[in-house]
Design an enzyme around this catalytic site. Structure first.
Site, mmCIF file in Angstrom:
data_model
loop_
_atom_site.group_PDB
_atom_site.id
_atom_site.type_symbol
_atom_site.label_atom_id
_atom_site.label_comp_id
_atom_site.label_asym_id
_atom_site.label_seq_id
_atom_site.Cartn_x
_atom_site.Cartn_y
_atom_site.Cartn_z
ATOM 1 N N ARG A 113 35.041 44.087 20.511
ATOM 2 C CA ARG A 113 36.461 44.186 20.847
ATOM 3 C C ARG A 113 36.633 43.487 22.188
ATOM 4 O O ARG A 113 36.022 43.869 23.189
ATOM 5 C CB ARG A 113 36.906 45.642 20.946
ATOM 6 C CG ARG A 113 38.241 45.804 21.668
ATOM 7 C CD ARG A 113 38.800 47.190 21.555
ATOM 8 N NE ARG A 113 39.238 47.464 20.203
ATOM 9 C CZ ARG A 113 40.056 48.474 19.877
ATOM 10 N NH1 ARG A 113 40.508 49.290 20.803
ATOM 11 N NH2 ARG A 113 40.424 48.660 18.629
ATOM 12 N N HIS A 140 43.445 42.051 14.234
ATOM 13 C CA HIS A 140 42.792 43.359 14.114
ATOM 14 C C HIS A 140 42.554 43.643 12.621
ATOM 15 O O HIS A 140 43.158 44.554 12.053
ATOM 16 C CB HIS A 140 43.693 44.423 14.743
ATOM 17 C CG HIS A 140 42.996 45.711 15.077
ATOM 18 N ND1 HIS A 140 41.642 45.911 14.884
ATOM 19 C CD2 HIS A 140 43.477 46.886 15.590
ATOM 20 C CE1 HIS A 140 41.327 47.144 15.272
ATOM 21 N NE2 HIS A 140 42.417 47.747 15.701
ATOM 22 N N GLN A 143 41.589 47.246 11.208
ATOM 23 C CA GLN A 143 42.736 48.160 11.151
ATOM 24 C C GLN A 143 43.573 47.866 9.911
ATOM 25 O O GLN A 143 44.055 48.788 9.235
ATOM 26 C CB GLN A 143 43.581 48.012 12.412
ATOM 27 C CG GLN A 143 44.821 48.877 12.406
ATOM 28 C CD GLN A 143 44.508 50.359 12.524
ATOM 29 O OE1 GLN A 143 43.831 50.758 13.452
ATOM 30 N NE2 GLN A 143 45.004 51.183 11.605
ATOM 31 N N ASP A 231 54.012 48.906 16.336
ATOM 32 C CA ASP A 231 52.896 49.021 17.278
ATOM 33 C C ASP A 231 53.497 49.042 18.683
ATOM 34 O O ASP A 231 54.697 48.815 18.869
ATOM 35 C CB ASP A 231 51.937 47.827 17.092
ATOM 36 C CG ASP A 231 50.624 47.976 17.848
ATOM 37 O OD1 ASP A 231 50.336 49.074 18.367
ATOM 38 O OD2 ASP A 231 49.881 46.978 17.934
ATOM 39 N N CYS A 271 49.026 51.916 13.976
ATOM 40 C CA CYS A 271 47.573 51.862 14.176
ATOM 41 C C CYS A 271 47.100 52.861 15.225
ATOM 42 O O CYS A 271 45.938 53.245 15.229
ATOM 43 C CB CYS A 271 47.153 50.446 14.543
ATOM 44 S SG CYS A 271 47.821 49.846 16.104
ATOM 45 N N ARG A 299 40.150 54.482 8.928
ATOM 46 C CA ARG A 299 39.302 53.570 9.721
ATOM 47 C C ARG A 299 37.830 53.841 9.429
ATOM 48 O O ARG A 299 37.017 52.925 9.320
ATOM 49 C CB ARG A 299 39.562 53.752 11.232
ATOM 50 C CG ARG A 299 40.929 53.295 11.730
ATOM 51 C CD ARG A 299 41.179 51.812 11.527
ATOM 52 N NE ARG A 299 40.170 50.962 12.147
ATOM 53 C CZ ARG A 299 40.136 50.600 13.426
ATOM 54 N NH1 ARG A 299 41.069 51.011 14.246
ATOM 55 N NH2 ARG A 299 39.194 49.799 13.886
#
Ligand code: CP
Ligand code: NVA
Length: 322
Positions: A113, A140, A143, A231, A271, A299
């Site tokens: 990440r 991402h 996700q 988000d 997320c 996840r």
């Protein structure tokens, strides 16, 4: 000596990465979802990571990604090793390429990440083992797989289900765009001017015939949607832009009146982490249509599917339509 991997590999390479959906075919993407569904329902009991290790490089904070990869690796029989820039030499300027070469001698996969997507590509180019994108400024994809699994769980399918994205054209928006092309569902994005998604992702999806529309009005985007998602207004690394962004995004909150324009059975996804009162009203994220806790749980299941395939040699068989 490079490790051996039995996962299907691109020609000339002994292993595969998962940096974006482009790294898997649409059929493989569906098969990954099917495998994740077996993880979710408890139908998968194999331990393909026995004796194997995952290195996790986190240049940004994480709750879900870190814990789901750690627990997932353990459940598959392997180990996961958390590496932060404060502790590893990468944080003091050791080249990414050297880090990739060294980790390849110890572990069987790297999850990273970080900020620049190019850094992940560089790591992957110099690693002899699979590299997994655990979030960059660009995308991402892990996700997104969890989000698709949540759609499958709550709506029974992914293909053809209309999705509305409200807010910033950020890493999540870009991965939604890629997913729309890969998994064949219509996507409407409502983003304020100046906060559009990546033009390359948009162009690539449209070139593949994806039904992706970029709008300004959130109400238009959610009309009849079966999934409404958003988000944060300021992503990691953009904290100092928060005040300016709060002005630009003021009309882009997912609240109950906006949700009411979606299909009656629509689900809300986020997320996480979320900011109640900013991108989403508490009544929505904590309300009956919210599927965010299943989404967070998923996840774990998709991470396990990704690791089982890339690191554990689990084959990706043909899958039925989602
Ligand atoms: N959604 C997500 O990636 O969460 P974390 O930042 O907690 O990993
Ligand atoms: N867009 C957010 C996602 C966090 C999981 C960020 O990059 O901070």
């Amino acid at each position: 000596m490079p490790h051996e991997h039995s996962a299907p590999a691109a020609p000339g390479r002994a292993h595969r990465d998962f940096l974006n959906f482009a790294d898997v075919t649409p059929a493989e993407g569906l098969a990954l979802l099917e495998l994740a569904e077996r993880m979710r329902t408890g139908a998968y009991a194999a331990r393909p990571l026995a004796g194997k290790a995952l290195a996790m490089l986190f240049m940004k904070s994480s709750t879900r990604t870190r814990v789901s990869f750690e627990v997932g690796a353990t459940q598959l029989g392997g180990t996961a090793h958390f590496l932060s820039p404060r502790d590893v030499q990468l944080g003091r300027g050791e080249p990414i390429a050297d880090t990739a070469r060294v980790l390849s001698r110890y572990v069987h996969g790297i999850m990273i990440r970080t900020f620049a997507h190019a850094d992940v590509e560089l790591l992957a180019a110099h690693a002899d083992i699979p590299v997994i994108n655990g979030l960059t400024d660009l995308s991402h994809p892990c996700q997104l797989l969890a989000d698709l699994l949540t759609m499958r769980q709550h709506l029974g399918a992914v293909r053809g289900k209309a999705v509305a994205w409200i807010g910033d054209g950020n890493n999540m928006a870009n991965s939604w765009i890629e997913a729309a092309a890969h998994f064949d569902f219509p996507l409407r994005l409502a983003c304020p001017e100046g906060y559009d998604p990546d033009p390359g992702f948009l162009a690539a999806a449209r070139a593949r015939g994806a039904d992706v529309r970029l709008l300004r009005d959130p109400r238009e985007a959610v009309e009849g949607a079966e999934v409404v998602t958003t988000d944060v207004w300021a992503s990691m690394g953009q904290e100092e832009e928060h005040a300016r962004r709060s002005v630009a995004f003021a009309l882009y909150q997912v609240d109950a009146p906006l949700m009411a324009r979606a299909a009656p059975h629509a689900i809300f996804l986020h997320c996480l982490p979320a900011h109640r009162g900013e991108e989403v009203a508490a009544e929505v994220i904590d309300g009956a249509q919210s599927a965010v806790w299943d989404e967070a749980e998923n996840r774990l299941h998709v991470q396990k599917a990704i690791m089982a395939v890339l690191m554990g040699g689990e084959p990706l068989g043909a899958a039925p339509a989602p």
